[in-house]
Write an enzyme that holds these catalytic residues in place. Structure first.
Site, PDB file in Angstrom:
ATOM      1  N   HIS A  35       0.861  -1.192   0.000  1.00  0.00           N
ATOM      2  CA  HIS A  35       0.000   0.000   0.000  1.00  0.00           C
ATOM      3  C   HIS A  35       0.893   1.237   0.000  1.00  0.00           C
ATOM      4  O   HIS A  35       1.941   1.271   0.641  1.00  0.00           O
ATOM      5  CB  HIS A  35      -0.903   0.030   1.236  1.00  0.00           C
ATOM      6  CG  HIS A  35      -2.103   0.894   1.069  1.00  0.00           C
ATOM      7  ND1 HIS A  35      -2.071   2.249   1.276  1.00  0.00           N
ATOM      8  CD2 HIS A  35      -3.353   0.600   0.677  1.00  0.00           C
ATOM      9  CE1 HIS A  35      -3.254   2.757   1.034  1.00  0.00           C
ATOM     10  NE2 HIS A  35      -4.061   1.775   0.654  1.00  0.00           N
ATOM     11  N   ASP A  57      -7.909  -5.470  -0.196  1.00  0.00           N
ATOM     12  CA  ASP A  57      -8.344  -6.362  -1.282  1.00  0.00           C
ATOM     13  C   ASP A  57      -7.954  -7.812  -1.082  1.00  0.00           C
ATOM     14  O   ASP A  57      -8.372  -8.682  -1.856  1.00  0.00           O
ATOM     15  CB  ASP A  57      -7.743  -5.863  -2.609  1.00  0.00           C
ATOM     16  CG  ASP A  57      -8.312  -4.505  -2.987  1.00  0.00           C
ATOM     17  OD1 ASP A  57      -7.545  -3.549  -3.121  1.00  0.00           O
ATOM     18  OD2 ASP A  57      -9.554  -4.420  -3.083  1.00  0.00           O
TER      19      ASP A  57
HETATM   20  C1  SDX Z   1      -6.195  -0.070  -3.064  1.00  0.00           C
HETATM   21  O1  SDX Z   1      -4.438   4.409  -2.192  1.00  0.00           O
HETATM   22  C2  SDX Z   1      -5.402   3.807  -1.588  1.00  0.00           C
HETATM   23  O2  SDX Z   1      -5.841   4.197  -0.491  1.00  0.00           O
HETATM   24  C3  SDX Z   1      -5.938   2.587  -2.310  1.00  0.00           C
HETATM   25  C4  SDX Z   1      -6.978   1.750  -1.569  1.00  0.00           C
HETATM   26  C5  SDX Z   1      -8.284   2.500  -1.352  1.00  0.00           C
HETATM   27  O3  SDX Z   1      -9.022   2.138  -0.422  1.00  0.00           O
HETATM   28  O4  SDX Z   1      -8.598   3.380  -2.194  1.00  0.00           O
HETATM   29  O5  SDX Z   1      -6.461   1.323  -0.310  1.00  0.00           O
HETATM   30  C6  SDX Z   1      -7.366   0.533  -2.398  1.00  0.00           C
HETATM   31  O6  SDX Z   1      -5.921   0.274  -4.198  1.00  0.00           O
HETATM   32  C7  SDX Z   1      -5.350  -1.041  -2.303  1.00  0.00           C
HETATM   33  C8  SDX Z   1      -4.125  -1.545  -3.138  1.00  0.00           C
HETATM   34  C9  SDX Z   1      -4.619  -2.643  -4.059  1.00  0.00           C
HETATM   35  N1  SDX Z   1      -3.519  -3.003  -5.019  1.00  0.00           N
HETATM   36  C10 SDX Z   1      -2.885  -4.178  -4.881  1.00  0.00           C
HETATM   37  O7  SDX Z   1      -3.068  -4.992  -3.963  1.00  0.00           O
HETATM   38  C11 SDX Z   1      -1.884  -4.455  -6.019  1.00  0.00           C
HETATM   39  C12 SDX Z   1      -0.571  -4.989  -5.435  1.00  0.00           C
HETATM   40  N2  SDX Z   1       0.079  -3.887  -4.756  1.00  0.00           N
HETATM   41  C13 SDX Z   1       1.083  -3.123  -5.434  1.00  0.00           C
HETATM   42  O8  SDX Z   1       0.884  -2.975  -6.798  1.00  0.00           O
HETATM   43  C14 SDX Z   1       1.540  -1.875  -4.671  1.00  0.00           C
HETATM   44  O9  SDX Z   1       1.806  -2.294  -3.398  1.00  0.00           O
HETATM   45  C15 SDX Z   1       0.640  -0.657  -4.642  1.00  0.00           C
HETATM   46  C16 SDX Z   1       0.223  -0.235  -6.005  1.00  0.00           C
HETATM   47  C17 SDX Z   1      -0.577  -0.895  -3.798  1.00  0.00           C
HETATM   48  C18 SDX Z   1       1.435   0.478  -3.992  1.00  0.00           C
HETATM   49  O10 SDX Z   1       2.473   0.772  -4.874  1.00  0.00           O
HETATM   50  P1  SDX Z   1       3.600   1.849  -4.489  1.00  0.00           P
HETATM   51  O11 SDX Z   1       3.248   2.612  -3.277  1.00  0.00           O
HETATM   52  O12 SDX Z   1       3.907   2.620  -5.734  1.00  0.00           O
HETATM   53  O13 SDX Z   1       4.810   0.926  -4.063  1.00  0.00           O
HETATM   54  P2  SDX Z   1       5.990   0.504  -4.989  1.00  0.00           P
HETATM   55  O14 SDX Z   1       5.439  -0.061  -6.263  1.00  0.00           O
HETATM   56  O15 SDX Z   1       6.934   1.660  -5.068  1.00  0.00           O
HETATM   57  O16 SDX Z   1       6.628  -0.700  -4.171  1.00  0.00           O
HETATM   58  C19 SDX Z   1       7.707  -0.505  -3.271  1.00  0.00           C
HETATM   59  C20 SDX Z   1       8.499  -1.818  -3.345  1.00  0.00           C
HETATM   60  C21 SDX Z   1       8.934  -2.177  -4.758  1.00  0.00           C
HETATM   61  O17 SDX Z   1      10.097  -3.009  -4.616  1.00  0.00           O
HETATM   62  P3  SDX Z   1      11.557  -2.338  -4.950  1.00  0.00           P
HETATM   63  O18 SDX Z   1      11.498  -1.840  -6.377  1.00  0.00           O
HETATM   64  O19 SDX Z   1      11.738  -1.220  -3.936  1.00  0.00           O
HETATM   65  O20 SDX Z   1      12.536  -3.480  -4.746  1.00  0.00           O
HETATM   66  O21 SDX Z   1       7.648  -2.924  -2.950  1.00  0.00           O
HETATM   67  C22 SDX Z   1       7.474  -3.804  -4.043  1.00  0.00           C
HETATM   68  C23 SDX Z   1       7.845  -3.035  -5.295  1.00  0.00           C
HETATM   69  O22 SDX Z   1       8.292  -3.927  -6.311  1.00  0.00           O
HETATM   70  N3  SDX Z   1       6.053  -4.168  -4.053  1.00  0.00           N
HETATM   71  C24 SDX Z   1       5.589  -5.407  -4.238  1.00  0.00           C
HETATM   72  C25 SDX Z   1       4.204  -5.316  -4.081  1.00  0.00           C
HETATM   73  N4  SDX Z   1       3.860  -4.037  -3.824  1.00  0.00           N
HETATM   74  C26 SDX Z   1       5.012  -3.341  -3.812  1.00  0.00           C
HETATM   75  N5  SDX Z   1       6.222  -6.555  -4.520  1.00  0.00           N
HETATM   76  C27 SDX Z   1       5.432  -7.653  -4.633  1.00  0.00           C
HETATM   77  N6  SDX Z   1       4.084  -7.646  -4.501  1.00  0.00           N
HETATM   78  C28 SDX Z   1       3.436  -6.494  -4.240  1.00  0.00           C
HETATM   79  N7  SDX Z   1       2.110  -6.472  -4.105  1.00  0.00           N
END
Ligand code: SDX
Length: 428
Positions: free
Chosen positions: A306, A363
């Protein structure tokens, strides 16, 4: 004495005021940065940028805190209903019983959509994604309500909000029925909000769906937990569109489109598809987690991570508990829940996820409940949209009513070609 921030640029020192929120959040007020310095800030994806000051929802991502208008989500989940929360978010206070009844009556009065809307549904090819239909039909519904196209008027806003909250439910159910080639089921005045949705989804022309209280309560809780979440991608989209003074239905339709993405509201559908894939592979989750850690393709642990929560998403805790209770009451054992719990347990002890502060979000478990109710996965994000509608409406209202609200228009850092002379086609 109020705090300030100093910025050194080209030998000059500039001071900027610091804004402090009621919960102690601090922001450097850079609204006149460019005018004074010629510089802008750069913050791709706005991870460090406050787009507004809002009074609706508060999140503390480090502490795993979520409050709607100051009330903790845990207390609201325990003691309230989706319709009461919708009123709270939009009007800023929990309704008294007369206010609740009046709002509930408005939702009932506006539950029907114009009969001619059915022609719009006929235009969609079978198999159309319900989110595509929902966004299009919200704008179409606005065309049948002339006052929606008028400028914002506080006096009629309550009924516009009621129309949208009530009709998004009807449109969603019709979209589902259409996608399955089933006859539309009309809402009934005797049913409360969530009961009526389930009725429109699953009743038959000759027999009403059996409304199991455990199912109704679980879905009402899902709607309540999704009702608002400060400046998430879709809510920011609604505010962006509201800032141009577009109407409420147009702003909500835009919010639906933003929510659809698998990184946002589309994640609940992606989680179930991920769990089903793990199950088909005969994997207990450990092979999948290795693929995620090896960054194999685009493998992500959907439902984890998140932008704001760097601790547990409080909603995930509540939904996980509701999952266990409802499946137990319904006597359902869903192997996907076992896989989900195993994934969670493994990930929460794996340095890859711990170092990145990746925890289950709203989710991760919601799809298990929706699947147990019999809602198909392509409808999961539609359920999210129904739940989020009051939050979108509350944010729309906050933008429109704000006396100093300006059209949202971010700047950019241009990295394209510098000026070059035009070349006629015969010389290219
Ligand atoms: C919702 O914003 C809100 O409030 C949203 C929400 C709402 O109520 O409106 O809460 C609803 O959208 C919840 C999120 C649902 N999405 C998912 O579950 C999809 C999986 N999650 C990711 O795509 C990600 O965690 C996000 C999109 C939710 C957040 O992305 P960020 O903040 O841009 O984080 P990032 O991509 O910069 O990740 C930081 C690190 C990275 O690794 P490094 O490059 O630093 O090595 O964490 C890793 C990412 O690769 N990472 C994950 C991951 N999420 C982040 N690695 C594996 N699996 C994941 N799910």
């Amino acid at each position: 004495m109020s705090q300030t921030a100093k910025l050194e640029l080209e030998g000059k020192t500039f001071e900027f005021p610091v804004i402090v929120g009621t919960e102690g959040e601090k922001g450097v007020d850079v609204r006149d940065l460019r005018a004074r310095t010629g510089y802008i800030t750069y913050d791709e994806a706005y991870g460090n940028t406050g787009s507004c000051q809002s009074r609706i929802t508060f999140i503390d991502g480090e502490q795993g805190i979520l409050r709607y208008r100051g009330y903790p989500i845990e207390e609201l989940a325990e003691g309230s209903t989706f319709v009461q929360i919708a009123y709270l978010l939009i009007f800023g206070k929990l309704p008294t019983e007369p206010e609740r009844q009046r709002f509930s009556d408005l939702l009932t009065d506006y539950q029907m959509i114009h009969e001619d809307m059915k022609f719009h549904f006929e235009g969609f090819p079978s198999g159309s994604h319900p989110m595509a239909m929902l966004s299009a039909m919200i704008n179409a519904a606005g065309c049948f309500i002339p006052e929606v196209m008028n400028r914002y008027e506080p006096a009629i806003f309550e009924r516009q909000a009621a129309r949208l909250i009530s009709q998004v439910r009807t449109l969603a159910a019709y979209a589902y029925r259409k996608s399955r080639g089933l006859p539309a089921i009309y809402p009934k005045r005797k049913y409360r909000y969530t009961q009526n949705f389930l009725h429109m989804m699953f009743s038959e022309p000759d027999e009403d769906y059996h409304l199991d209280p455990a199912v109704v309560d679980a879905l009402d809780l899902i709607f309540l937990l999704h009702a608002d979440h400060e400046q998430n991608c879709s809510t920011s989209t609604v505010r962006m569109v509201a800032s141009s003074r577009a109407n409420l239905f147009a702003s909500a339709a835009a919010g639906v489109c933003a929510l659809w993405g698998p990184l946002h509201g589309g994640a609940n559908q992606a989680v179930i598809e991920m769990l089903e894939e793990i199950q088909i592979q005969g994997d207990d989750g450990s092979r999948f987690l290795e693929r995620v850690k090896q960054r194999d393709g685009h493998a992500k642990l959907m439902g984890f991570g998140h932008r704001v929560y760097k601790n547990f998403d409080p909603r995930a805790r509540i939904i996980k508990k509701a999952c266990d209770v409802m499946l137990d009451k319904m006597g359902i054992h869903d192997p996907l829940l076992d896989i989900a719990k195993k994934l969670e347990e493994t990930a929460l002890n794996d340095p890859y996820f711990v170092e990145r502060k990746l925890y289950p979000n709203v989710d991760f478990y919601s799809g298990i409940i929706l699947k147990a109710i019999g809602i198909p996965s392509e409808m999961f994000t539609v359920i999210f949209a129904i739940g989020r509608m009051p939050g979108w409406i509350a944010n729309y209202k906050e933008v429109i009513e704000s006396s100093d609200s300006r059209i949202y228009r971010p700047r950019q850092i241009y990295q394209g070609e510098i000026q070059r002379p035009y070349v006629p086609i015969e010389e290219r």
